[in-house]
Design a protein around this motif. Sequence first.
Motif, PDB file in Angstrom:
ATOM      1  N   UNK A  97       7.802  -0.326  -1.178  1.00 41.57           N
ATOM      2  CA  UNK A  97       7.481  -0.427  -2.602  1.00 41.57           C
ATOM      3  C   UNK A  97       8.767  -0.223  -3.398  1.00 41.57           C
ATOM      4  N   UNK A  98       9.083  -1.172  -4.269  1.00 42.95           N
ATOM      5  CA  UNK A  98      10.250  -1.032  -5.142  1.00 42.95           C
ATOM      6  C   UNK A  98       9.803  -0.393  -6.444  1.00 42.95           C
ATOM      7  N   UNK A 112       1.420   3.269  -8.914  1.00 43.30           N
ATOM      8  CA  UNK A 112       1.294   4.725  -8.814  1.00 43.30           C
ATOM      9  C   UNK A 112       2.625   5.417  -8.558  1.00 43.30           C
ATOM     10  N   UNK A 113       3.514   4.762  -7.817  1.00 48.63           N
ATOM     11  CA  UNK A 113       4.758   5.406  -7.411  1.00 48.63           C
ATOM     12  C   UNK A 113       5.919   5.122  -8.340  1.00 48.63           C
ATOM     13  N   UNK A 114       5.741   4.182  -9.259  1.00 50.85           N
ATOM     14  CA  UNK A 114       6.853   3.761 -10.097  1.00 50.85           C
ATOM     15  C   UNK A 114       7.329   4.849 -11.047  1.00 50.85           C
ATOM     16  N   UNK A 173       0.089  -3.149  -2.048  1.00 50.75           N
ATOM     17  CA  UNK A 173       1.446  -2.785  -2.485  1.00 50.75           C
ATOM     18  C   UNK A 173       1.573  -2.768  -4.000  1.00 50.75           C
ATOM     19  N   UNK A 174       0.833  -3.639  -4.692  1.00 51.20           N
ATOM     20  CA  UNK A 174       0.881  -3.644  -6.154  1.00 51.20           C
ATOM     21  C   UNK A 174       0.262  -2.366  -6.716  1.00 51.20           C
ATOM     22  N   UNK A 175      -0.826  -1.919  -6.111  1.00 48.80           N
ATOM     23  CA  UNK A 175      -1.443  -0.657  -6.520  1.00 48.80           C
ATOM     24  C   UNK A 175      -0.482   0.508  -6.268  1.00 48.80           C
ATOM     25  N   UNK A 176       0.168   0.500  -5.107  1.00 46.37           N
ATOM     26  CA  UNK A 176       1.117   1.564  -4.791  1.00 46.37           C
ATOM     27  C   UNK A 176       2.298   1.551  -5.751  1.00 46.37           C
TER      28      UNK A 176
END
Length: 342
Positions: free
Chosen positions: A212-213, A122-124, A116-119
């Motif tokens: 993911x926030x 990337x998504x932030x 989730x930290x990797x996601x």
Amino acid sequence: MRAPVLAALLLLGASEPVFAQGSSRPAAPAAPVEDWFASMYTPGGLEVRADLRVFTLFALLNRAGYDAGIKHREHPVPFFLYHPARTYVRDALEVEPTAVLAEAQAFFHTHPVPIEAYLSRLLDGAPEGPGARGLDGLDGLEALLDRVEAEWPIAALREETLEMYRAQQQAWLLVLDEPLQHAARLLGLPEGKPALQVVVNLLDADGSIRLVETGRGWVVVVGPTTHTPNMEPVVRELARGVLSSRLAGRLEGRWAGGAEALRKARTVGAGEASVGEYGVALVSRALALRATGAQEAAYEAAGRQGYFGLKTLVRSIDDSRPVDAWALEGLARAVSGQALRK
């Protein structure tokens, strides 16, 4: 170029699962890669899309040994069932040069944080560097994925699996609006809040849900599903994300029976580590079961996993009051012998 995956595997609602570990050789021409940038929208305006970097990250994770999935056989050698798109990508990358894989393993070794930290990185959408919403510990991830794109046939693999991605996106479009709108009302959220996107990821385990926030709202990354997507875990994860900061701290100090409830729950499989986390998990599950109109089997399954008293908690939901107002009372009623600490 490898051909795209068999069109027959796109059919939703087939009587047999479409998960397999063997390769599928396709027959239809590849869809234009530009389609990867085309989002779909529900009637209520929720965005459902695929994501280039999520695909690249999970292609790399699979090549590096990520094998979470449905275990079809334990002995003599574990055998996992994967979605055909995932099997196809895994098989294709097995023969690619390993220099980039060695670099990736070194990166993972120095950044041992949840996926989730990797996601989130990337998504932030935040810029790289120390100012990137607390995710600067993963500086260098984008450069690593650039190298993966350059040295492995990632773009071709996206094209060849795109039709399956589009079919899954279309399946999610049909089920998102009503339960999420209902959940938003139960959570007392303003109209259109929280901002939400759904990203389909066929390279993860069947039924996986990763919340993911980001700086622009919530993103739910959903794994493959064989038949109609199940909205209950999606609503549950969103409710948990919204309520964690609002409710967990209050439950720690005021839920008198919480410690004993958590102890019993952990003996049968609940994974929460604190009273606050467990209370939020119970309230989130109750909201999700209510919002999705879940049947008796869903309550029974939750009870077997250590989430007790959900029927009573669902009956405690009061649409006219904020969650914070009824949650403690509901939890006290849901688990026998509990009482509010005065």
